[in-house]
Design an enzyme around this catalytic site. Sequence first.
Site, PDB file in Angstrom:
ATOM      1  N   ASN A  25      20.002 -40.182 -23.570  1.00  0.00           N
ATOM      2  CA  ASN A  25      18.944 -39.989 -22.570  1.00  0.00           C
ATOM      3  C   ASN A  25      17.884 -38.971 -22.988  1.00  0.00           C
ATOM      4  O   ASN A  25      16.714 -39.106 -22.626  1.00  0.00           O
ATOM      5  CB  ASN A  25      19.549 -39.612 -21.217  1.00  0.00           C
ATOM      6  CG  ASN A  25      20.252 -40.792 -20.575  1.00  0.00           C
ATOM      7  OD1 ASN A  25      19.895 -41.943 -20.814  1.00  0.00           O
ATOM      8  ND2 ASN A  25      21.267 -40.512 -19.778  1.00  0.00           N
TER       9      ASN A  25
ATOM     10  N   TYR B 287      16.498 -29.577 -18.972  1.00  0.00           N
ATOM     11  CA  TYR B 287      17.710 -30.397 -18.947  1.00  0.00           C
ATOM     12  C   TYR B 287      17.468 -31.618 -19.819  1.00  0.00           C
ATOM     13  O   TYR B 287      16.343 -32.074 -19.996  1.00  0.00           O
ATOM     14  CB  TYR B 287      18.163 -30.761 -17.526  1.00  0.00           C
ATOM     15  CG  TYR B 287      18.681 -29.553 -16.802  1.00  0.00           C
ATOM     16  CD1 TYR B 287      20.000 -29.117 -16.972  1.00  0.00           C
ATOM     17  CD2 TYR B 287      17.847 -28.803 -15.983  1.00  0.00           C
ATOM     18  CE1 TYR B 287      20.456 -27.972 -16.335  1.00  0.00           C
ATOM     19  CE2 TYR B 287      18.300 -27.664 -15.337  1.00  0.00           C
ATOM     20  CZ  TYR B 287      19.612 -27.248 -15.519  1.00  0.00           C
ATOM     21  OH  TYR B 287      20.062 -26.115 -14.904  1.00  0.00           O
TER      22      TYR B 287
ATOM     23  N   TYR C 191      26.822 -24.834 -19.864  1.00  0.00           N
ATOM     24  CA  TYR C 191      26.712 -25.880 -20.875  1.00  0.00           C
ATOM     25  C   TYR C 191      26.796 -25.353 -22.312  1.00  0.00           C
ATOM     26  O   TYR C 191      26.780 -26.130 -23.251  1.00  0.00           O
ATOM     27  CB  TYR C 191      25.402 -26.659 -20.710  1.00  0.00           C
ATOM     28  CG  TYR C 191      25.307 -27.375 -19.390  1.00  0.00           C
ATOM     29  CD1 TYR C 191      26.181 -28.405 -19.066  1.00  0.00           C
ATOM     30  CD2 TYR C 191      24.343 -27.015 -18.454  1.00  0.00           C
ATOM     31  CE1 TYR C 191      26.106 -29.065 -17.847  1.00  0.00           C
ATOM     32  CE2 TYR C 191      24.255 -27.674 -17.232  1.00  0.00           C
ATOM     33  CZ  TYR C 191      25.135 -28.686 -16.942  1.00  0.00           C
ATOM     34  OH  TYR C 191      25.049 -29.334 -15.732  1.00  0.00           O
TER      35      TYR C 191
ATOM     36  N   ASN D  75      17.817 -34.880 -19.874  1.00  0.00           N
ATOM     37  CA  ASN D  75      17.150 -36.137 -19.530  1.00  0.00           C
ATOM     38  C   ASN D  75      15.635 -36.022 -19.407  1.00  0.00           C
ATOM     39  O   ASN D  75      14.953 -37.039 -19.324  1.00  0.00           O
ATOM     40  CB  ASN D  75      17.741 -36.717 -18.246  1.00  0.00           C
ATOM     41  CG  ASN D  75      19.207 -37.073 -18.409  1.00  0.00           C
ATOM     42  OD1 ASN D  75      19.779 -36.954 -19.490  1.00  0.00           O
ATOM     43  ND2 ASN D  75      19.815 -37.517 -17.335  1.00  0.00           N
TER      44      ASN D  75
ATOM     45  N   HIS E 274      26.996 -31.795 -25.778  1.00  0.00           N
ATOM     46  CA  HIS E 274      25.587 -32.138 -25.565  1.00  0.00           C
ATOM     47  C   HIS E 274      24.643 -31.038 -26.043  1.00  0.00           C
ATOM     48  O   HIS E 274      23.452 -31.283 -26.232  1.00  0.00           O
ATOM     49  CB  HIS E 274      25.352 -32.408 -24.079  1.00  0.00           C
ATOM     50  CG  HIS E 274      24.634 -33.687 -23.770  1.00  0.00           C
ATOM     51  ND1 HIS E 274      24.451 -34.709 -24.666  1.00  0.00           N
ATOM     52  CD2 HIS E 274      24.038 -34.109 -22.614  1.00  0.00           C
ATOM     53  CE1 HIS E 274      23.781 -35.701 -24.087  1.00  0.00           C
ATOM     54  NE2 HIS E 274      23.519 -35.357 -22.851  1.00  0.00           N
TER      55      HIS E 274
END
Length: 191
Positions: free
Chosen positions: A113, A64, A14, A66, A19
């Site tokens: 989120n 993470y 990632y 969320n 994000h």
Amino acid sequence: MFAIIGLGNPDKRYEKTRHNIGFDVVDAMAAQYNISMTEKKHKGLCGTGAIEGVKVILVKPQTYMNLSGESVAEVVNFYKLDPESEILVIYDDISLAPGNIRVRVKGSAGGHNGIKSLIAHLGTQNFMRVKVGVGEKPEGWDLADHVLGHMSAEDRKYAEEAIGDAVKAATLIVRGKIDQAMNEYNAKKRE
């Protein structure tokens, strides 16, 4: 103590995705102010130091995206911070073009989120934030594929400029100058 939280996802895959731009801003701040990001606590990767004479903790939640609120709530509770005046959250925003940032005193999750999780765990949406533009998803694309993807080289160049602006804005905010940060950095650079 002032907490600066950059949102993102832990794994190498990632890194440098849309994000994870919150992580990128925190990493830039850590480098600029010589703060080591090696402490693993509060479900995050943390570093403590000073920015312009103000004691800070930089936080990259490792839960993470969320579940980011779990980490942030632990930091807020441990240091007995007031979410309205002692935390700043930095994260990606698809409604802003790469190169743009927006400073806000409070607001809704706007479909993000990570911010939904923070609001749920903190019990308020009244916390300062710097939103960093990553661009809208192309028509027909899945939102998750877009935000978990990498930018084009051109967009990344603009994003790097925005990361620098976000560091400058965050520095003003830590110094109690959020109005100045909004005045200087909320103007659109790119459509």
